[in-house]
Design a protein around this motif. Structure first.
Motif, mmCIF file in Angstrom:
data_model
loop_
_atom_site.group_PDB
_atom_site.id
_atom_site.type_symbol
_atom_site.label_atom_id
_atom_site.label_comp_id
_atom_site.label_asym_id
_atom_site.label_seq_id
_atom_site.Cartn_x
_atom_site.Cartn_y
_atom_site.Cartn_z
ATOM 1 N N GLN A 128 0.829 -1.214 0.000
ATOM 2 C CA GLN A 128 0.000 0.000 0.000
ATOM 3 C C GLN A 128 0.867 1.272 0.000
ATOM 4 O OE1 GLN A 128 -3.693 0.461 -0.055
ATOM 5 N NE2 GLN A 128 -3.179 -1.454 -1.084
ATOM 6 N N ILE A 129 1.877 1.244 -0.870
ATOM 7 C CA ILE A 129 2.753 2.416 -1.008
ATOM 8 C C ILE A 129 3.003 2.688 -2.483
ATOM 9 C CG2 ILE A 129 3.954 2.082 1.194
ATOM 10 C CD1 ILE A 129 6.259 0.817 -0.409
ATOM 11 N N TYR A 130 3.502 3.895 -2.776
ATOM 12 C CA TYR A 130 3.973 4.220 -4.124
ATOM 13 C C TYR A 130 5.380 4.783 -3.996
ATOM 14 C CZ TYR A 130 3.402 9.229 -3.244
ATOM 15 O OH TYR A 130 3.528 10.486 -2.736
ATOM 16 N N TYR A 131 6.151 4.638 -5.076
ATOM 17 C CA TYR A 131 7.485 5.215 -5.086
ATOM 18 C C TYR A 131 7.922 5.433 -6.524
ATOM 19 C CZ TYR A 131 12.378 6.119 -4.213
ATOM 20 O OH TYR A 131 13.615 6.720 -4.170
ATOM 21 N N CYS A 132 8.515 6.586 -6.802
ATOM 22 C CA CYS A 132 9.037 6.879 -8.128
ATOM 23 C C CYS A 132 10.561 6.821 -8.080
ATOM 24 C CB CYS A 132 8.577 8.252 -8.613
ATOM 25 S SG CYS A 132 9.308 8.692 -10.221
#
Length: 572
Positions: A52-56
């Motif tokens: 349940q995370i996002y990362y670029c």
């Protein structure tokens, strides 16, 4: 807040949230897409449903669903959290949003009341028809009308709105036992935030001689004219897709353009554009085109933004409308095809500035050239893009017949990076710091222990400052005459003396500010290096599939970025 955050994160799915704004495709266990926070051609924006995370991996932006909404909608973390809570029907304690919701609910009911009035008023509908506003647009923007009447105190009760909320928002006032509306006799235009909540109103007088022509809601806990952009709720997706925002001044400029099919446009409520408004737009695009009246007032209003746009890295362009036209009248007369043709003629605001001041100052005399340089050179100082800055310096040199290098002493190019154009000896910042510390040795206390000196771009300056600090610590003072006697070589000695003399007349507070600014700059550099190191470790943890390390590193990264943003907001 922790319990509220837990409640929100338990019920929200990050994939559902991000998918509303980013086109994602499955890539193994995760989902991949083009990052909405920076330009890229190869997708590096990753969403993990499991974590349940996002990362670029391109711009190093990451977090949970609340962080994403906060970043995308240019909200604080608390505002984004409370927005989720409101959408999910989670009751909140006494938070800012908890206090704001009753007011926004009241404003929504009031907007519907005004819209109902418009539907019953032949004069108000006739006014809009004469302005070319069709019924579909009236409904889409929920346009309304405030009758020229006074109300008894049970008026608010009939609408289901506490009277104290209307009075507190400044929209209604009491005279004796009667209540009257500040917008009475006006077309009323609801102003929405990015969550489609009514936060205020604009009122347009229907008579030609109406004073004031436009009236906005007073400042309140939910409405701040400086930070609001009218129409952003409808335009933000189009702005992001087209990677450009058009800014106009008035409500009806925007409404007419929207009706004609131009959907990436926002309006400033008739006020000068502010840094807060530009910050909101920068969340969607770095390309902003101003569409202003072609008179001198409109031109000056645009030119005032050059410094702000330069500092914020905005690619600012401008379209000048034909005489006697505003965006509303132009789009109604020329239509979408005329608008598109006009947009082909847009130019950088700085180009307009050069033309404007050339015409005003004239370049046929020495005095005219001096006035021209004085007007345009400061506009180049704050530009972040060094390449563009150099191109304009070349143009300035060509127009005035003055060699380029003459301008670089005035332009503080990359002031905190301590670099100068090729051929210049040393750096402006290094020389200033050395000179200031020679004049005010006590300020070296600010440099000690912060690792500032090793960030100086010029090695010679590093050595000089190292020796100055050592001298100060050993003797408890720093006399210029005593110090320069210890330096080897006339060139170095003369350079140090020159530095001391150049800043000798600076006010004490200015000397302190230069040192403090550089120390803050160094702190930001350290934080950026720390963030870069964490990013490397994040990539390693991702490759190893170490979920625990990944979560810990993401939290570390979030904290570092939060500190960086805090320092940036404070001018550090």
């Amino acid at each position: 807040m922790t319990s509220l955050l837990d409640a929100v994160l338990e019920r929200v799915n990050i994939l559902d949230v991000v998918s509303q704004y980013v086109k994602l495709r499955r890539a193994g266990k995760n989902f991949l897409g083009l990052c909405p926070f920076h330009k890229e051609k190869t997708p590096s924006f990753t969403v993990s449903v499991e974590k349940q995370i996002y990362y670029c991996f391109g711009c190093h932006e990451g977090g949970n669903a609340v962080h994403f909404l906060a970043k995308y909608d240019h909200l604080t973390f608390h505002e984004a959290l409370e927005s989720f809570a409101n959408q999910l029907g989670i009751k909140m304690a006494s938070t800012s949003m908890g206090k704001r919701m009753p007011t926004m609910d009241a404003l929504s009911k009031l907007a519907d009341y005004y819209h109902g009035n418009l539907m019953k008023s032949e004069a108000a509908r006739g006014y809009l028809t004469r302005r070319g506003i069709n019924a579909g647009t009236v409904d889409e923007f929920n346009l309304g009308y405030s009758e020229k009447v006074r109300y008894t105190q049970d008026f608010a009760k009939r609408l289901g709105i506490p009277l104290d909320l209307l009075l507190g928002a400044g929209l209604f006032k009491m005279r004796g036992n009667e209540v009257y509306d500040i917008f009475r006799g006006r077309i009323v235009i609801p102003i929405l935030d990015v969550n489609n909540k009514v936060i205020g109103f604009g009122g347009r007088g229907m008579e030609k001689d109406a004073l004031p022509k436009y009236l906005n809601s007073p400042e309140s806990g939910v409405f701040s004219k400086r930070s609001v952009l009218y129409g952003l709720d409808k335009a933000r997706k189009q702005i992001a897709e087209k990677d450009e925002s058009i800014i106009v001044e008035g409500y009806f400029d925007l409404i007419s353009m929207h009706q004609a099919g131009v959907r990436n446009v926002v309006a400033t409520l008739g006020t000068s554009i502010t840094e807060e408004q530009v910050s909101r737009l920068r969340n969607y695009t770095e390309n902003i085109t101003l569409m202003l009246d072609g008179d001198e007032a409109g031109m000056k209003s645009a030119l005032r933004l050059i410094g702000l746009f330069g500092q914020m890295g905005i690619n600012g362009k401008m379209v000048v409308l034909p005489e006697a036209h505003d965006p509303d009248s132009f789009i109604r007369e020329k239509g979408l095809s005329g608008f598109e043709e006009l947009m082909q003629a847009k130019r950088a605001i700085l180009d307009y500035s050069f033309d404007f001041h050339m015409k005003r100052c004239g370049l046929s005399t020495v005095e005219g050239k001096q006035a021209f340089i004085k007007a345009v050179l400061p506009q180049l100082e704050g530009m972040k893009d060094g390449t563009v800055k150099r191109l304009y310096v070349q143009r300035l040199a060509g127009l005035t017949g003055i060699e380029e290098y003459c301008f670089w002493d005035t332009i503080k190019e990359q002031r905190l990076e301590g670099t100068n154009p090729q051929g210049a000896r040393g750096g402006t910042v290094e020389r200033k710091i050395i000179g200031i510390c020679l004049n005010r040795p006590i300020l070296m206390e600010l440099l000690k222990g912060k690792g500032v000196i090793r960030y100086l771009a010029d090695r010679e300056s590093q050595e000089v400052l190292d020796r100055m600090v050592a001298h100060y610590e050993e003797y408890g003072c720093l006399e210029v005459r005593r110090f320069v006697a210890m330096l080897e070589g006339d060139e170095l000695k003369n350079s140090v003396l020159s530095s001391a003399l150049e800043v000798a007349e600076y006010p004490v507070d200015e000397m302190e500010k230069v040192i403090q600014d550089y120390c803050q700059h160094v702190e930001m550099k350290k934080l950026k290096e720390e963030a870069k190191e964490i990013t490397g470790r994040l990539a390693e943890a991702e490759q190893k599939g170490d979920d625990r390390a990944l979560a810990e590193l993401l939290e570390q990264k979030r904290q570092v970025v939060q500190v960086m943003r805090s320092k940036s907001a404070k001018g550090g």
